[in-house]
Design a protein around this motif. Structure first.
Motif, PDB file in Angstrom:
ATOM      1  N   LEU A   1      65.457  15.047  18.756  1.00 43.73           N
ATOM      2  CA  LEU A   1      65.141  16.288  18.047  1.00 43.73           C
ATOM      3  C   LEU A   1      64.798  17.297  19.135  1.00 43.73           C
ATOM      4  N   ASP A   2      65.615  18.327  19.248  1.00 38.09           N
ATOM      5  CA  ASP A   2      65.485  19.333  20.310  1.00 38.09           C
ATOM      6  C   ASP A   2      65.451  18.696  21.700  1.00 38.09           C
ATOM      7  N   GLY A   3      66.279  17.674  21.900  1.00 37.27           N
ATOM      8  CA  GLY A   3      66.404  17.047  23.206  1.00 37.27           C
ATOM      9  C   GLY A   3      65.356  15.999  23.515  1.00 37.27           C
ATOM     10  N   HIS A   4      64.398  15.782  22.641  1.00 35.43           N
ATOM     11  CA  HIS A   4      63.357  14.778  22.848  1.00 35.43           C
ATOM     12  C   HIS A   4      63.705  13.533  22.040  1.00 35.43           C
ATOM     13  N   ALA A   5      63.727  12.389  22.710  1.00 37.83           N
ATOM     14  CA  ALA A   5      64.079  11.136  22.036  1.00 37.83           C
ATOM     15  C   ALA A   5      63.096  10.834  20.912  1.00 37.83           C
TER      16      ALA A   5
ATOM     17  N   LEU B   1      68.665  18.090  15.226  1.00 40.95           N
ATOM     18  CA  LEU B   1      68.752  16.638  15.196  1.00 40.95           C
ATOM     19  C   LEU B   1      70.108  16.249  15.763  1.00 40.95           C
ATOM     20  N   GLU B   2      70.085  15.421  16.792  1.00 43.35           N
ATOM     21  CA  GLU B   2      71.340  15.002  17.414  1.00 43.35           C
ATOM     22  C   GLU B   2      71.355  13.490  17.543  1.00 43.35           C
ATOM     23  N   ILE B   3      72.501  12.918  17.215  1.00 40.78           N
ATOM     24  CA  ILE B   3      72.733  11.500  17.467  1.00 40.78           C
ATOM     25  C   ILE B   3      73.940  11.427  18.388  1.00 40.78           C
ATOM     26  N   ARG B   4      73.706  10.867  19.579  1.00 42.06           N
ATOM     27  CA  ARG B   4      74.762  10.725  20.576  1.00 42.06           C
ATOM     28  C   ARG B   4      75.194   9.271  20.661  1.00 42.06           C
ATOM     29  N   SER B   5      76.466   9.072  20.945  1.00 41.43           N
ATOM     30  CA  SER B   5      77.000   7.735  21.160  1.00 41.43           C
ATOM     31  C   SER B   5      77.605   7.666  22.552  1.00 41.43           C
ATOM     32  N   LYS B   6      77.188   6.677  23.318  1.00 40.19           N
ATOM     33  CA  LYS B   6      77.775   6.454  24.641  1.00 40.19           C
ATOM     34  C   LYS B   6      79.123   5.743  24.527  1.00 40.19           C
ATOM     35  N   ASP B   7      79.479   5.349  23.313  1.00 38.78           N
ATOM     36  CA  ASP B   7      80.756   4.688  23.054  1.00 38.78           C
ATOM     37  C   ASP B   7      81.448   5.364  21.865  1.00 38.78           C
ATOM     38  N   PRO B   8      81.886   6.627  22.054  1.00 39.22           N
ATOM     39  CA  PRO B   8      82.433   7.373  20.916  1.00 39.22           C
ATOM     40  C   PRO B   8      83.715   6.792  20.331  1.00 39.22           C
ATOM     41  N   ARG B   9      84.498   6.076  21.104  1.00 40.95           N
ATOM     42  CA  ARG B   9      85.769   5.571  20.579  1.00 40.95           C
ATOM     43  C   ARG B   9      85.572   4.545  19.467  1.00 40.95           C
TER      44      ARG B   9
ATOM     45  N   ALA C   1      81.381  12.174  20.416  1.00 45.87           N
ATOM     46  CA  ALA C   1      80.301  11.724  21.300  1.00 45.87           C
ATOM     47  C   ALA C   1      78.923  12.086  20.761  1.00 45.87           C
ATOM     48  N   SER C   2      78.824  13.172  19.981  1.00 44.63           N
ATOM     49  CA  SER C   2      77.517  13.522  19.425  1.00 44.63           C
ATOM     50  C   SER C   2      77.690  14.205  18.077  1.00 44.63           C
ATOM     51  N   PHE C   3      76.637  14.093  17.287  1.00 47.39           N
ATOM     52  CA  PHE C   3      76.627  14.649  15.937  1.00 47.39           C
ATOM     53  C   PHE C   3      75.352  15.462  15.827  1.00 47.39           C
ATOM     54  N   LEU C   4      75.462  16.741  15.474  1.00 47.23           N
ATOM     55  CA  LEU C   4      74.333  17.662  15.508  1.00 47.23           C
ATOM     56  C   LEU C   4      74.114  18.310  14.148  1.00 47.23           C
ATOM     57  N   LEU C   5      72.839  18.317  13.703  1.00 49.69           N
ATOM     58  CA  LEU C   5      72.448  18.998  12.475  1.00 49.69           C
ATOM     59  C   LEU C   5      71.268  19.908  12.787  1.00 49.69           C
ATOM     60  N   SER C   6      71.341  21.173  12.375  1.00 52.18           N
ATOM     61  CA  SER C   6      70.221  22.101  12.538  1.00 52.18           C
ATOM     62  C   SER C   6      69.305  21.955  11.331  1.00 52.18           C
ATOM     63  N   LEU C   7      68.011  21.738  11.605  1.00 52.91           N
ATOM     64  CA  LEU C   7      67.037  21.497  10.545  1.00 52.91           C
ATOM     65  C   LEU C   7      65.999  22.600  10.477  1.00 52.91           C
ATOM     66  N   ALA C   8      65.650  22.981   9.256  1.00 57.74           N
ATOM     67  CA  ALA C   8      64.499  23.856   9.028  1.00 57.74           C
ATOM     68  C   ALA C   8      63.273  22.960   8.942  1.00 57.74           C
ATOM     69  N   GLY C   9      62.109  23.552   8.931  1.00 61.57           N
ATOM     70  CA  GLY C   9      60.884  22.783   8.757  1.00 61.57           C
ATOM     71  C   GLY C   9      60.834  22.189   7.363  1.00 61.57           C
ATOM     72  N   PRO C  10      59.928  21.239   7.130  1.00 63.08           N
ATOM     73  CA  PRO C  10      59.817  20.640   5.800  1.00 63.08           C
ATOM     74  C   PRO C  10      59.434  21.685   4.764  1.00 63.08           C
ATOM     75  N   PRO C  11      60.036  21.637   3.591  1.00 66.56           N
ATOM     76  CA  PRO C  11      59.698  22.609   2.552  1.00 66.56           C
ATOM     77  C   PRO C  11      58.324  22.304   1.945  1.00 66.56           C
ATOM     78  N   GLY C  12      57.725  23.298   1.358  1.00 68.66           N
ATOM     79  CA  GLY C  12      56.444  23.090   0.682  1.00 68.66           C
ATOM     80  C   GLY C  12      55.266  23.361   1.593  1.00 68.66           C
ATOM     81  N   ASP C  13      54.099  23.220   1.020  1.00 59.83           N
ATOM     82  CA  ASP C  13      52.875  23.526   1.744  1.00 59.83           C
ATOM     83  C   ASP C  13      52.345  22.359   2.562  1.00 59.83           C
ATOM     84  N   SER C  14      52.620  21.131   2.150  1.00 55.58           N
ATOM     85  CA  SER C  14      52.036  19.996   2.869  1.00 55.58           C
ATOM     86  C   SER C  14      52.925  19.593   4.035  1.00 55.58           C
ATOM     87  N   PRO C  15      52.328  19.434   5.220  1.00 58.12           N
ATOM     88  CA  PRO C  15      53.108  19.000   6.381  1.00 58.12           C
ATOM     89  C   PRO C  15      53.446  17.516   6.276  1.00 58.12           C
TER      90      PRO C  15
END
Length: 191
Positions: free
Chosen positions: A90-94, A129-137, A167-181
């Motif tokens: 998530l943003d480059g952090h494992a 959110l990114e999921i990378r594969s070292k074996d994309p084939r 090799a990688s799959f990327l999704l841009s995420l907003a923060g969680p909806p609602g008031d409770s974290p």
């Protein structure tokens, strides 16, 4: 050509065809489905090892354990092989899995073992959110947003479609909806 010669030629041709058919090898297959929830990502990973060396390496590791630990060892080794080329960030952090569940089975025909993993990751904040594969084939991706309202649908790949050999799959995420974290208690991953 005599009948006997014709039979011998036919038998040799059949033997050569059968030995070549037995010589076919199949690469490993890894299927990854990402489901974005309100506070987490559920990642379903299906894995079938390739024929030849990969399956032999897995079975050799299992064979070194006591028989009473065979299934648990197979599950752990298959899970490790399934996840080995994948990196979830998530943003480059494992990200560290919050839960891991694994089921082992055998493919149709009983030729190779398969494993299916359900791995969850906490997503407490907005980001990429990114999921990378070292074996994309050998890896294919798909994803779903089950009403989390977190995925930027305008810029996301199509839901429910398969994306092969990326090799990688990327999704841009907003923060969680609602008031409770989102609050997660971390439990150790289990095979």
């Amino acid at each position: 050509m005599t009948a006997v010669t014709r039979c011998v030629v036919t038998a040799v041709a059949v033997c050569l065809a059968v030995s070549q058919a037995w010589g076919h090898t199949f690469p490993p297959q890894r299927t990854v489905v990402i489901q974005v929830e309100r506070c987490e990502a559920a990642v379903l990973v299906g894995y079938r090892p390739g024929t030849g060396e990969p399956i032999e390496a897995i079975l050799a590791r299992v064979a070194t354990q006591p028989k009473s630990q065979g299934l648990a060892t197979l599950r752990a080794v298959m899970a490790a092989f399934a996840m080995a080329p994948l990196v979830v960030t998530l943003d480059g952090h494992a990200l560290v899995p919050t839960t891991v569940r694994a089921k082992v089975g055998v493919e149709a025909g009983g030729a190779r073992p398969i494993v299916v993993l359900l791995v969850t990751y906490a997503l407490p904040s907005a980001g990429h959110l990114e999921i990378r594969s070292k074996d994309p084939r050998t890896t294919r991706f798909s994803w779903q947003d089950r009403g989390s309202q977190r995925v930027d649908l305008a810029n996301a790949p199509a839901q429910g479609e398969w994306f092969d050999s990326v090799a990688s799959f990327l999704l841009s995420l907003a923060g969680p909806p609602g008031d409770s974290p989102c609050v997660h208690s971390s439990s150790p991953p289990s095979p």
